[in-house]
Design an enzyme around this catalytic site. Structure first.
Site, PDB file in Angstrom:
ATOM      1  N   HIS A 248      -4.214  -1.145  -5.049  1.00  0.00           N
ATOM      2  CA  HIS A 248      -3.142  -0.652  -5.919  1.00  0.00           C
ATOM      3  C   HIS A 248      -3.648   0.416  -6.903  1.00  0.00           C
ATOM      4  O   HIS A 248      -3.125   1.527  -6.986  1.00  0.00           O
ATOM      5  CB  HIS A 248      -2.551  -1.813  -6.727  1.00  0.00           C
ATOM      6  CG  HIS A 248      -2.085  -2.962  -5.893  1.00  0.00           C
ATOM      7  ND1 HIS A 248      -0.959  -2.917  -5.083  1.00  0.00           N
ATOM      8  CD2 HIS A 248      -2.590  -4.209  -5.742  1.00  0.00           C
ATOM      9  CE1 HIS A 248      -0.794  -4.086  -4.491  1.00  0.00           C
ATOM     10  NE2 HIS A 248      -1.765  -4.889  -4.852  1.00  0.00           N
TER      11      HIS A 248
HETATM   12  O1  RIB Z   1       0.388  -5.511  -9.036  1.00  0.00           O
HETATM   13  C1  RIB Z   1      -0.894  -4.952  -8.943  1.00  0.00           C
HETATM   14  C2  RIB Z   1      -1.407  -4.593 -10.290  1.00  0.00           C
HETATM   15  O2  RIB Z   1      -1.524  -5.757 -11.098  1.00  0.00           O
HETATM   16  C3  RIB Z   1      -2.834  -4.014 -10.238  1.00  0.00           C
HETATM   17  O3  RIB Z   1      -2.998  -3.116 -11.297  1.00  0.00           O
HETATM   18  C4  RIB Z   1      -3.707  -5.218 -10.431  1.00  0.00           C
HETATM   19  O4  RIB Z   1      -4.976  -4.878 -11.017  1.00  0.00           O
HETATM   20  C5  RIB Z   1      -2.902  -6.010 -11.416  1.00  0.00           C
HETATM   21  O5  RIB Z   1      -3.183  -5.503 -12.706  1.00  0.00           O
END
Ligand code: RIB
Ligand code: CA
Length: 319
Positions: A248
């Site tokens: 992500h």
């Molecule tokens: O949903 C994914 C996000 O939430 C990413 O940034 C992960 O590190 C958590 O913070």
């Protein structure tokens, strides 16, 4: 042109940091409570920079909790330390808060961006990425008087949100769920914002079968392999259906550095602040009294994977 990172390390934040350090002049990090509590994300950021050979960079601790909601963390995904899977040497002085920095993360951000603007006539060259809950960013924007930073600043690229279903609830992505008030404030602020949500981050990651390849990138590669192996197993216990590891936060860094490799829609968006759909992203009518933000709806997947692996080449041979 310098890079500013606001993070809640967290395993995919750690991978995003390792990549960002090879891709641009990172000016420093601000940390926020999210994946783990605020003191731990701060400690992790310091330990990561030390492990990646960049103890020279400042880390400034930010919000210990969301604007209004109690803190919800994600140790079941990132481990109690936030970096389960590869143990880092502790940074003994990391526990000392802002390392004597007299400012909060949001005051530090404002000062840095003001310096950028004064130096280069406009801060638009700065690259700013937020990969955790948007508490620090909201506090920074709330502190900006119109004439203060007068929107000459760079766009803020945030990892968060989803229009295709959530990963915390069926509707909400973690960062926007953790601090929905901050997320809604940032999207309503009128500041140039790019949103990289689950719509794109869950479309292509790296194959679990490819994780051992990371060991070919020095000691840093070994660390990334350890963390991502833990992350893959943890997510497989919850909602991962494919054999992919979704990076992500790495994709948000890629989008900030190369927005031309992404497909964007300009949408007025809101975030549900409370109740069952807390953290859900809502598309508003085009006539809504809210400036649109750029929302990522696609990207060049083959380019991203090549860019990701190429980023790590700088760590080959690191002992
Ligand atoms: O949903 C994914 C996000 O939430 C990413 O940034 C992960 O590190 C958590 O913070
Ligand atoms: Ca994160």
């Amino acid at each position: 042109m310098r890079w500013y990172l606001d993070m809640d390390p967290g395993i995919d934040d750690a991978v995003a940091l390792a990549v960002a350090l090879t891709r641009g002049p990172v000016a420093g990090l601000t940390t926020v409570a999210g994946n783990v509590r605020g003191s731990q994300t701060f400690r992790n950021a310091r330990r990561l920079l030390r492990a990646f050979g960049r103890s020279d960079l400042p880390v400034v601790a930010g919000a210990e909790k969301p604007l209004f909601h109690p803190l919800v963390t994600a140790p079941h995904i990132h481990g109690q330390s936030g970096l389960e899977g590869y143990a880092l040497a502790d940074d003994t002085d990391a526990a000392n808060g802002n390392q004597g920095a007299p400012v909060s993360a949001w005051a530090w951000m404002a000062d840095q961006l003001r310096q950028e603007s004064a130096k280069e006539g406009s801060g638009k060259e700065s690259i700013w990425v937020a990969t955790g809950p948007l508490t620090n960013v909201a506090r920074f924007l709330a502190g900006c008087a119109d004439g203060d930073l007068d929107r000459r600043m760079a766009a803020i690229t945030v990892m968060g949100g989803s229009l295709v279903g959530g990963n915390v609830t069926s509707a909400a992505e973690f960062n926007f769920y953790c601090d929905p008030d901050a997320a809604d404030f940032v999207l309503a602020s009128g500041w140039p914002v790019r949103v990289v949500g689950l719509d794109v981050t869950t479309r292509r990651g790296i194959a679990v079968a490819d994780l051992p390849r990371l060991r070919g990138y020095g000691r840093v590669g070994e660390m990334l392999q350890g963390w991502l192996a833990f992350y893959a197993e943890a997510i497989a216990r919850y909602d991962q259906t494919e054999d992919q590891v979704h990076l992500h936060d790495v994709l948000a860094v890629a989008a900030a550095a190369h927005p031309e490799r992404f497909e964007w829609q300009s949408l007025p968006l809101a975030v549900v602040r409370d109740g069952e759909r807390r953290g859900a992203v809502v598309r508003l009518s085009p006539t809504a009294a809210r400036a649109p933000v750029d929302y990522a709806v696609g990207f060049d997947q083959e380019w991203f994977l090549e860019w990701f692996w190429q980023s790590l080449e700088g760590y080959q041979g690191t002992g």
